[in-house]
Design a protein around this motif. Sequence first.
Motif, mmCIF file in Angstrom:
data_model
loop_
_atom_site.group_PDB
_atom_site.id
_atom_site.type_symbol
_atom_site.label_atom_id
_atom_site.label_comp_id
_atom_site.label_asym_id
_atom_site.label_seq_id
_atom_site.Cartn_x
_atom_site.Cartn_y
_atom_site.Cartn_z
ATOM 1 N N TRP A 1 1.035 -1.178 0.027
ATOM 2 C CA TRP A 1 0.008 -0.254 -0.007
ATOM 3 C C TRP A 1 0.876 1.348 -0.042
ATOM 4 C CZ3 TRP A 1 -4.652 -0.217 -1.676
ATOM 5 C CH2 TRP A 1 -5.445 -1.580 -1.671
ATOM 6 N N ARG A 2 1.956 1.130 0.645
ATOM 7 C CA ARG A 2 2.816 2.478 0.617
ATOM 8 C C ARG A 2 3.494 2.657 -0.846
ATOM 9 N NH1 ARG A 2 6.631 0.315 2.865
ATOM 10 N NH2 ARG A 2 8.512 0.403 1.219
ATOM 11 N N THR A 3 3.786 1.431 -1.325
ATOM 12 C CA THR A 3 4.310 1.595 -2.645
ATOM 13 C C THR A 3 3.205 2.041 -3.854
ATOM 14 O OG1 THR A 3 5.892 -0.321 -2.377
ATOM 15 C CG2 THR A 3 5.615 0.552 -4.567
ATOM 16 N N LEU A 4 1.800 1.604 -3.476
ATOM 17 C CA LEU A 4 0.733 2.052 -4.141
ATOM 18 C C LEU A 4 0.734 3.400 -4.411
ATOM 19 C CD1 LEU A 4 -1.392 0.574 -6.138
ATOM 20 C CD2 LEU A 4 -3.036 1.110 -4.253
ATOM 21 N N VAL A 5 0.807 3.958 -3.147
ATOM 22 C CA VAL A 5 0.572 5.465 -2.762
ATOM 23 C C VAL A 5 1.719 6.236 -3.640
ATOM 24 C CG1 VAL A 5 0.536 7.178 -1.113
ATOM 25 C CG2 VAL A 5 -0.868 5.270 -0.695
ATOM 26 N N GLU A 6 3.124 5.896 -3.412
ATOM 27 C CA GLU A 6 4.108 6.560 -4.213
ATOM 28 C C GLU A 6 3.767 6.541 -5.686
ATOM 29 O OE1 GLU A 6 7.558 4.167 -2.847
ATOM 30 O OE2 GLU A 6 7.253 4.836 -0.746
ATOM 31 N N ALA A 7 3.188 5.213 -6.046
ATOM 32 C CA ALA A 7 2.945 5.156 -7.685
ATOM 33 C C ALA A 7 1.605 5.994 -8.016
ATOM 34 C CB ALA A 7 2.459 3.936 -8.048
ATOM 35 N N GLY A 8 0.430 6.085 -7.375
ATOM 36 C CA GLY A 8 -0.573 6.506 -7.513
ATOM 37 C C GLY A 8 -0.708 7.933 -7.165
ATOM 38 N N GLY A 9 -0.214 8.287 -6.183
ATOM 39 C CA GLY A 9 -0.232 9.831 -5.873
ATOM 40 C C GLY A 9 -1.568 9.893 -5.069
ATOM 41 N N GLN A 10 -2.038 11.166 -5.040
ATOM 42 C CA GLN A 10 -2.948 11.652 -4.184
ATOM 43 C C GLN A 10 -4.334 10.565 -4.644
ATOM 44 O OE1 GLN A 10 -2.903 13.826 -1.925
ATOM 45 N NE2 GLN A 10 -4.879 13.883 -1.353
ATOM 46 N N GLN B 1 0.961 7.568 -13.982
ATOM 47 C CA GLN B 1 0.652 6.898 -12.676
ATOM 48 C C GLN B 1 -0.044 5.697 -12.795
ATOM 49 O OE1 GLN B 1 -1.619 10.123 -11.125
ATOM 50 N NE2 GLN B 1 -0.276 10.348 -9.529
ATOM 51 N N ARG B 2 -0.852 5.475 -13.891
ATOM 52 C CA ARG B 2 -1.802 4.175 -14.197
ATOM 53 C C ARG B 2 -0.751 3.241 -14.418
ATOM 54 N NH1 ARG B 2 -6.734 2.980 -14.581
ATOM 55 N NH2 ARG B 2 -8.138 3.136 -16.467
ATOM 56 N N ASP B 3 0.383 3.619 -15.386
ATOM 57 C CA ASP B 3 1.527 2.492 -15.770
ATOM 58 C C ASP B 3 2.304 2.238 -14.393
ATOM 59 O OD1 ASP B 3 0.768 2.159 -18.318
ATOM 60 O OD2 ASP B 3 2.528 3.672 -18.891
ATOM 61 N N ALA B 4 2.553 3.263 -13.419
ATOM 62 C CA ALA B 4 3.401 2.721 -12.385
ATOM 63 C C ALA B 4 2.202 2.034 -11.537
ATOM 64 C CB ALA B 4 3.691 4.004 -11.712
ATOM 65 N N VAL B 5 1.114 2.288 -11.338
ATOM 66 C CA VAL B 5 0.430 1.457 -10.362
ATOM 67 C C VAL B 5 0.128 -0.040 -11.007
ATOM 68 C CG1 VAL B 5 -2.348 1.166 -9.644
ATOM 69 C CG2 VAL B 5 -1.047 3.438 -9.433
ATOM 70 N N ALA B 6 -0.038 -0.061 -12.376
ATOM 71 C CA ALA B 6 -0.175 -1.427 -12.916
ATOM 72 C C ALA B 6 1.095 -2.330 -12.331
ATOM 73 C CB ALA B 6 -0.329 -1.427 -14.391
ATOM 74 N N SER B 7 2.341 -1.610 -12.667
ATOM 75 C CA SER B 7 3.233 -2.409 -12.097
ATOM 76 C C SER B 7 3.397 -3.002 -10.732
ATOM 77 C CB SER B 7 4.689 -1.555 -12.575
ATOM 78 O OG SER B 7 4.966 -1.366 -13.813
ATOM 79 N N VAL B 8 3.058 -2.031 -10.020
ATOM 80 C CA VAL B 8 2.986 -2.415 -8.398
ATOM 81 C C VAL B 8 2.152 -3.439 -8.274
ATOM 82 C CG1 VAL B 8 2.209 -1.669 -6.298
ATOM 83 C CG2 VAL B 8 3.593 0.006 -7.683
ATOM 84 N N ILE B 9 1.067 -3.344 -8.568
ATOM 85 C CA ILE B 9 -0.071 -4.578 -8.571
ATOM 86 C C ILE B 9 0.281 -5.789 -9.196
ATOM 87 C CG2 ILE B 9 -2.503 -5.314 -9.336
ATOM 88 C CD1 ILE B 9 -3.126 -2.327 -8.809
ATOM 89 N N GLY B 10 0.887 -5.613 -10.455
ATOM 90 C CA GLY B 10 1.349 -6.840 -11.086
ATOM 91 C C GLY B 10 2.301 -7.772 -10.347
ATOM 92 N N ASP B 11 3.383 -6.763 -9.893
ATOM 93 C CA ASP B 11 4.260 -7.406 -9.192
ATOM 94 C C ASP B 11 3.898 -8.040 -7.790
ATOM 95 O OD1 ASP B 11 6.477 -6.720 -10.444
ATOM 96 O OD2 ASP B 11 6.789 -4.789 -9.296
ATOM 97 N N ALA B 12 2.667 -7.433 -7.132
ATOM 98 C CA ALA B 12 1.979 -8.304 -6.100
ATOM 99 C C ALA B 12 1.309 -9.335 -6.278
ATOM 100 C CB ALA B 12 1.019 -7.252 -5.267
ATOM 101 N N LEU B 13 0.853 -9.612 -7.546
ATOM 102 C CA LEU B 13 0.029 -10.615 -7.873
ATOM 103 C C LEU B 13 0.888 -11.839 -8.123
ATOM 104 C CD1 LEU B 13 -2.636 -9.137 -10.181
ATOM 105 C CD2 LEU B 13 -2.850 -9.738 -7.761
ATOM 106 N N ASP B 14 0.409 -13.186 -7.684
ATOM 107 C CA ASP B 14 1.178 -14.404 -8.098
ATOM 108 C C ASP B 14 0.700 -14.845 -9.385
ATOM 109 O OD1 ASP B 14 2.963 -16.197 -7.449
ATOM 110 O OD2 ASP B 14 1.783 -17.358 -6.114
#
Length: 188
Positions: free
Chosen positions: A78-87, A128-141
Amino acid sequence: MIVRLHLDEDDELAQHLDKKLNTPLDWPDTGGLTTEHVAKVAAAAACDVSYDQAANGHLVDLFAALPLPGTTEGQDFWRTLVEAGGQSAWNLVPANAGGPFFDYLLGGNESGIAGRVLSFFEELSDAQRDAVASVIGDALDVQGGARYIGRLWLQDAETTAWHVVLASRKRHVTGEDRERFLQAWRDA
């Protein structure tokens, strides 16, 4: 809602019922409720993708695939998601969304919660959408590229949130509203 009114023996659903569940369409042959009747009910329910409970459950399932809040992995995620997705990410962050976020969704506040999810997507820039996609993709197994898998998750969550909002609106549509709609299109 469009429903296929009969099932053929060679249908994929009929084959699945017979081979995987050992319940041919005419089972039990003593009459009454048969597998075919149950399958028709299931097909009818599956045809309406906006059916609110199905959309609500699917939205919950999408978030359940992410790291759990309160865990070390979840805090990092969630910390990384906030960094990627901002406000915009604050629409979803568990500490900001409130503990009973999904209880509200399952308990009847569907459009309010889905609205927050849609606000998250609306406020994301393309980067941000691309950055969030990477964060979520990294988290999914899941096998595949992280950004690609994350984009699929984002697409699914956005569409599902829209289905929840739309289904909530459709609850107030009456038969008269439907007939007025059909008549307007007939008259056009």
